[in-house]
Design an enzyme around this catalytic site. Structure first.
Site, PDB file in Angstrom:
ATOM      1  N   MET A 219     -13.905  -9.406   7.339  1.00 18.59           N
ATOM      2  CA  MET A 219     -13.581  -8.299   6.802  1.00 18.59           C
ATOM      3  C   MET A 219     -14.321  -7.369   5.922  1.00 18.59           C
ATOM      4  SD  MET A 219      -9.362  -8.918   5.981  1.00 18.59           S
ATOM      5  CE  MET A 219      -8.087  -8.801   6.974  1.00 18.59           C
ATOM      6  N   GLY A 220     -13.700  -6.387   5.156  1.00 22.77           N
ATOM      7  CA  GLY A 220     -14.374  -5.779   4.046  1.00 22.77           C
ATOM      8  C   GLY A 220     -14.468  -4.276   4.258  1.00 22.77           C
TER       9      GLY A 220
ATOM     10  N   ARG B 295     -36.872 -19.328  20.899  1.00 21.53           N
ATOM     11  CA  ARG B 295     -37.137 -20.115  19.815  1.00 21.53           C
ATOM     12  C   ARG B 295     -36.751 -21.584  19.774  1.00 21.53           C
ATOM     13  NH1 ARG B 295     -35.827 -17.037  15.002  1.00 21.53           N
ATOM     14  NH2 ARG B 295     -34.456 -16.046  16.335  1.00 21.53           N
TER      15      ARG B 295
ATOM     16  N   GLY C 266     -26.342 -18.877   7.409  1.00 24.01           N
ATOM     17  CA  GLY C 266     -27.521 -18.816   8.011  1.00 24.01           C
ATOM     18  C   GLY C 266     -27.291 -18.412   9.354  1.00 24.01           C
TER      19      GLY C 266
ATOM     20  N   GLY D  55      -8.481   1.530  -4.060  1.00 26.26           N
ATOM     21  CA  GLY D  55      -7.278   2.429  -4.077  1.00 26.26           C
ATOM     22  C   GLY D  55      -6.431   2.315  -5.280  1.00 26.26           C
TER      23      GLY D  55
ATOM     24  N   ARG E 172     -24.028 -21.680  22.888  1.00 24.05           N
ATOM     25  CA  ARG E 172     -23.555 -20.499  22.829  1.00 24.05           C
ATOM     26  C   ARG E 172     -24.105 -19.477  21.838  1.00 24.05           C
ATOM     27  NH1 ARG E 172     -17.385 -22.856  24.193  1.00 24.05           N
ATOM     28  NH2 ARG E 172     -17.574 -22.469  26.466  1.00 24.05           N
TER      29      ARG E 172
ATOM     30  N   ARG F  19       0.845  -1.078   0.042  1.00 30.42           N
ATOM     31  CA  ARG F  19      -0.122  -0.108  -0.062  1.00 30.42           C
ATOM     32  C   ARG F  19       1.049   1.447  -0.162  1.00 30.42           C
ATOM     33  NH1 ARG F  19      -4.923  -2.199   0.919  1.00 30.42           N
ATOM     34  NH2 ARG F  19      -5.014  -3.870   2.371  1.00 30.42           N
TER      35      ARG F  19
ATOM     36  N   ILE G 131     -10.906  -9.071  -1.880  1.00 34.69           N
ATOM     37  CA  ILE G 131     -11.872  -9.906  -1.343  1.00 34.69           C
ATOM     38  C   ILE G 131     -13.076  -8.914  -0.901  1.00 34.69           C
ATOM     39  CG2 ILE G 131     -10.236 -11.539  -0.415  1.00 34.69           C
ATOM     40  CD1 ILE G 131     -10.768 -10.167   2.318  1.00 34.69           C
ATOM     41  N   ASP G 132     -13.008  -7.721  -0.817  1.00 29.72           N
ATOM     42  CA  ASP G 132     -14.231  -6.764  -0.273  1.00 29.72           C
ATOM     43  C   ASP G 132     -15.361  -6.829  -1.177  1.00 29.72           C
ATOM     44  OD1 ASP G 132     -12.193  -6.351   1.630  1.00 29.72           O
ATOM     45  OD2 ASP G 132     -11.870  -4.298   1.205  1.00 29.72           O
TER      46      ASP G 132
HETATM   47  O1  F6P Z   1      -9.091  -4.894   1.252  1.00 28.47           O
HETATM   48  C1  F6P Z   1      -8.781  -5.767   1.532  1.00 28.47           C
HETATM   49  C2  F6P Z   1      -8.826  -5.891   3.266  1.00 28.47           C
HETATM   50  O2  F6P Z   1      -8.540  -7.255   3.658  1.00 28.47           O
HETATM   51  C3  F6P Z   1      -9.816  -5.175   3.987  1.00 28.47           C
HETATM   52  O3  F6P Z   1     -10.851  -6.251   4.189  1.00 28.47           O
HETATM   53  C4  F6P Z   1      -9.296  -4.798   5.310  1.00 28.47           C
HETATM   54  O4  F6P Z   1      -9.924  -3.915   5.936  1.00 28.47           O
HETATM   55  C5  F6P Z   1      -7.733  -4.374   4.629  1.00 28.47           C
HETATM   56  O5  F6P Z   1      -7.666  -5.098   3.556  1.00 28.47           O
HETATM   57  C6  F6P Z   1      -6.678  -4.887   5.659  1.00 28.47           C
HETATM   58  O6  F6P Z   1      -5.553  -4.384   5.366  1.00 28.47           O
HETATM   59  P1  F6P Z   1      -4.124  -4.682   5.834  1.00 28.47           P
HETATM   60  O7  F6P Z   1      -3.981  -6.090   5.357  1.00 28.47           O
HETATM   61  O8  F6P Z   1      -3.323  -3.615   5.115  1.00 28.47           O
HETATM   62  O9  F6P Z   1      -4.177  -4.482   7.504  1.00 28.47           O
END
Ligand code: F6P
Length: 324
Positions: free
Chosen positions: A172-173, A214, A188, A107, A165, A75, A129-130
């Site tokens: 993530m996302g 339930r 589910g 990005g 439990r 990044r 993945i998001d």
């Molecule tokens: O964009 C993919 C992702 O895994 C997001 O789901 C998560 O918020 C972010 O990257 C985590 O980034 P890093 O691996 O730089 O901590």
């Protein structure tokens, strides 16, 4: 050799399963079209530093089934600045690159657009993945992550039911609730929390108690990482209440990013890789490959970065209805 069209190739941002399949498809399609391919290591950071490596058909052998990215990723903060972009273009020119293919998330597509605005021929490919990138039904890596989440939640439900439990499971996302909503349906879950729909701890407590009333043997709460309540705060809050179930939590974390890509992701990555090179052959650039209906289209990068992909609320409501 010197006269051949030369394309640079990089992966950027969070790695996603299927990126290697995409790299393989780009390299082999480019070679078939008599182009040179230069791999860029460490994403845009490597573009600025000139971390280049020539690629041939054998250099992408045996990677189709591997998670992560053989080109490595980063990044890059430096690339967000005009000076970083300027230095990257200089390195591209020195290496004789005529175009660049960028595989990455939101990005990364912003970076791709910035380069295209400075005259570089760029093609984007959505890898995240998001599944938060506008202009494609689904991104490379999302299906594998979904399957990883599904497997994990199935396992957690086994132990949840055995002990009666409630489990709060964090997916993530980033700012998108896509993975959580889809997980809610395919696993589910009793409740799904996403950034797009604020929910209070009290509402979660009510849902857990209602599941107990339930006669359920467990309660699965999926909490997207970007939602208003953090997983730890939520668990702290509901575990002190007498809801019938005791609570545990699991943060799935980076496990969701790894692993061998599913058949779907390998196919999607291969189709998009072929199309990305075809775009250059046709003289197109400043576009991203996007899955639209059954076909792969070219979407202008400007549209990709100026539009926000929204979670499909129909799926959110579906997850709620099916949780009865
Ligand atoms: O964009 C993919 C992702 O895994 C997001 O789901 C998560 O918020 C972010 O990257 C985590 O980034 P890093 O691996 O730089 O901590």
């Amino acid at each position: 050799m010197a006269d051949k069209f030369t394309v640079g190739l990089l992966t950027s941002g969070g790695d996603a399963p299927g990126m290697n399949a995409a790299i393989r498809a780009v390299v082999r399609t480019a070679l078939t079209n008599n182009m040179n391919v230069i791999g860029v290591r460490h994403g845009y950071e490597g573009l600025i530093n000139g971390e280049f490596t020539p690629m041939d058909a054998r250099s992408v052998g045996g990677i189709l089934q591997r998670g992560g990215t053989i080109l490595l990723t980063s990044r890059s903060k430096r690339f967000q600045e005009p000076a970083g972009q300027r230095d990257a273009i200089r390195k591209m020119n020195e290496a004789g690159m005529d175009a660049l293919i960028v595989i990455g998330g939101e990005g990364s597509m912003n970076g791709a657009y910035a380069l295209s605005q400075k005259g570089v021929k760029v093609i984007g490919m959505p890898g995240s993945i998001d599944n938060d990138i506008w202009g494609t039904n689904i991104s490379i890596g999302t299906d594998t992550a979904m399957n990883t989440i599904m497997e994990a939640v199935d396992k957690l439900r086994d132990t949840a039911s055995s002990h009666q439990r409630a489990f709060v499971i964090e997916t993530m996302g980033r700012n998108s609730g896509y993975l959580a909503v889809m997980a809610g349906i395919v696993c589910g879950a009793e409740m799904v929390l996403i950034p797009e729909v604020p929910v209070t701890g009290e509402e979660v407590a009510t849902a857990v108690e209602y599941a107990y009333q339930r006669g359920k043997t467990h309660a699965i709460i999926i909490n997207a990482e970007g939602s208003a309540i953090s997983t730890t705060d939520l668990v702290e809050k509901i575990d002190t209440l007498d809801l019938g179930f005791k609570t545990r939590m699991t943060i799935l974390g980076h496990i969701q990013r790894g692993g061998s890509p599913t058949a779907y992701d390998r196919l999607l990555a291969s189709r998009m890789g072929v199309k990305a090179v075809e775009a250059l052959v046709e003289g197109q650039h400043g576009v991203m490959t996007g899955l639209k209906g059954k076909g792969v289209d070219f979407i202008p990068l400007l549209d990709v970065i100026t539009n926000k992909r929204k979670v499909n609320m129909e799926y959110y409501h579906m997850a709620k209805v099916l949780a009865r």
